[in-house]
Write an enzyme that holds these catalytic residues in place. Sequence first.
Site, PDB file in Angstrom:
ATOM      1  N   ARG A 102       0.918  -1.265  -0.016  1.00  0.00           N
ATOM      2  CA  ARG A 102       0.004   0.095  -0.036  1.00  0.00           C
ATOM      3  C   ARG A 102       0.892   1.276   0.105  1.00  0.00           C
ATOM      4  O   ARG A 102       1.750   1.361   0.718  1.00  0.00           O
ATOM      5  CB  ARG A 102      -0.957  -0.018   1.074  1.00  0.00           C
ATOM      6  CG  ARG A 102      -2.161  -0.998   1.411  1.00  0.00           C
ATOM      7  CD  ARG A 102      -2.977  -0.271   2.241  1.00  0.00           C
ATOM      8  NE  ARG A 102      -2.716   0.085   3.594  1.00  0.00           N
ATOM      9  CZ  ARG A 102      -3.550   0.551   4.487  1.00  0.00           C
ATOM     10  NH1 ARG A 102      -5.021   0.706   4.140  1.00  0.00           N
ATOM     11  NH2 ARG A 102      -3.372   1.055   5.473  1.00  0.00           N
ATOM     12  N   ASP A 198       0.253  -1.882  12.323  1.00  0.00           N
ATOM     13  CA  ASP A 198       0.942  -2.471  11.009  1.00  0.00           C
ATOM     14  C   ASP A 198       1.264  -3.610  11.307  1.00  0.00           C
ATOM     15  O   ASP A 198       2.434  -4.011  11.809  1.00  0.00           O
ATOM     16  CB  ASP A 198       1.962  -1.440  10.527  1.00  0.00           C
ATOM     17  CG  ASP A 198       2.432  -1.903   9.068  1.00  0.00           C
ATOM     18  OD1 ASP A 198       2.674  -2.903   8.877  1.00  0.00           O
ATOM     19  OD2 ASP A 198       2.344  -0.831   8.263  1.00  0.00           O
TER      20      ASP A 198
HETATM   21  C1  PRP Z   1      -1.020  -4.522   4.430  1.00  0.00           C
HETATM   22  C2  PRP Z   1      -1.654  -5.828   4.577  1.00  0.00           C
HETATM   23  C3  PRP Z   1      -2.599  -5.898   3.428  1.00  0.00           C
HETATM   24  C4  PRP Z   1      -2.885  -4.376   3.280  1.00  0.00           C
HETATM   25  C5  PRP Z   1      -4.413  -4.102   3.677  1.00  0.00           C
HETATM   26  O1  PRP Z   1       0.086  -4.535   3.740  1.00  0.00           O
HETATM   27  O2  PRP Z   1      -0.849  -6.776   4.962  1.00  0.00           O
HETATM   28  O3  PRP Z   1      -1.833  -6.578   2.337  1.00  0.00           O
HETATM   29  O4  PRP Z   1      -2.093  -3.496   3.982  1.00  0.00           O
HETATM   30  O5  PRP Z   1      -4.756  -3.004   3.246  1.00  0.00           O
HETATM   31  P1  PRP Z   1      -5.723  -2.591   2.467  1.00  0.00           P
HETATM   32  O6  PRP Z   1      -7.117  -3.510   2.656  1.00  0.00           O
HETATM   33  O7  PRP Z   1      -6.289  -1.271   2.440  1.00  0.00           O
HETATM   34  O8  PRP Z   1      -5.303  -2.921   0.981  1.00  0.00           O
HETATM   35  P2  PRP Z   1       1.057  -3.364   3.772  1.00  0.00           P
HETATM   36  O9  PRP Z   1       0.760  -2.896   2.013  1.00  0.00           O
HETATM   37  O10 PRP Z   1       1.208  -2.503   4.535  1.00  0.00           O
HETATM   38  O11 PRP Z   1       2.512  -4.350   3.105  1.00  0.00           O
HETATM   39  P3  PRP Z   1       3.521  -5.172   4.106  1.00  0.00           P
HETATM   40  O12 PRP Z   1       2.523  -6.424   4.146  1.00  0.00           O
HETATM   41  O13 PRP Z   1       4.537  -5.217   3.197  1.00  0.00           O
HETATM   42  O14 PRP Z   1       3.697  -4.413   5.282  1.00  0.00           O
HETATM   43  N1  URA Z   2      -2.422  -2.981   7.034  1.00  0.00           N
HETATM   44  C1  URA Z   2      -2.078  -3.022   8.380  1.00  0.00           C
HETATM   45  O1  URA Z   2      -1.047  -3.819   8.607  1.00  0.00           O
HETATM   46  N2  URA Z   2      -2.678  -2.595   9.488  1.00  0.00           N
HETATM   47  C2  URA Z   2      -3.795  -1.741   9.140  1.00  0.00           C
HETATM   48  O2  URA Z   2      -4.506  -1.576  10.113  1.00  0.00           O
HETATM   49  C3  URA Z   2      -4.402  -1.491   7.947  1.00  0.00           C
HETATM   50  C4  URA Z   2      -3.557  -2.129   6.856  1.00  0.00           C
END
Ligand code: PRP
Ligand code: URA
Length: 206
Positions: A102, A198
């Site tokens: 994201r 997160d």
């Molecule tokens: C997080 C999570 C999902 C996404 C959810 O990943 O693991 O993939 O956010 O958010 P959304 O429903 O608004 O799309 P992130 O993009 O933070 O990446 P990461 O797992 O590498 O930390």
């Molecule tokens: N991704 C995360 O890891 N946490 C949140 O709350 C939303 C998106």
Amino acid sequence: MKLHVVSHPLVDDVLSSLRDARTPSTEFRRLAHRVSLLVTAEATRDLPTAPGEIETPLETTAVRRLSRRVVAVPVLRAGLGMLDAFLELVPSAQVGYFGLERNEQTAVARRYYEKVPKDLEDAVVYLLDPMLATGGSAAMAIEGLQDLGACHVRLLCVVAAPEGVAWLETAAPEAEVYTAALDRELNHRKYILPGLGDFGDRLFGT
Ligand code: PRP
Ligand code: URA
């Protein structure tokens, strides 16, 4: 779209520690594994089995073994925290990967990696992503799986937001979602409330 919120006292217990901001990464990883076992058990409850026969040390007996192709697709990075638990319960599963990230300002997901088995028509595909926030990442991953032929997609989450569930109802009505918790709402930065922060950062200590 079918939504399953796993109701179990062990889920409540593990969520209480996962949500706690004081839980360090080493412990968070163990808890992520524990909650993933519980969600996986629920989401595999109706997988078909076929009859067989084996010899116990005492006699021949009828057994049943999984008869459906299962593919697990963790979404990098956070979904990696669910993979070992999934494979512990379904060791015969094939594994593919989606890398999605994201944008921190817009919360819009971007795909940066894909390595998924092809010809998914006959498989039950389990997408592993612990957080369903806006639903943008999950919708993008499910679309990618459907482009590879997947007809049976199940998203396994730890925490889902109502906004993400509503988005998937429109974007992926045929998918099923299994989650340990359905939370209240998203904040202005599109983080889930009360949530657990997160997930990827807490899992990997970043
Ligand atoms: C997080 C999570 C999902 C996404 C959810 O990943 O693991 O993939 O956010 O958010 P959304 O429903 O608004 O799309 P992130 O993009 O933070 O990446 P990461 O797992 O590498 O930390
Ligand atoms: N991704 C995360 O890891 N946490 C949140 O709350 C939303 C998106």
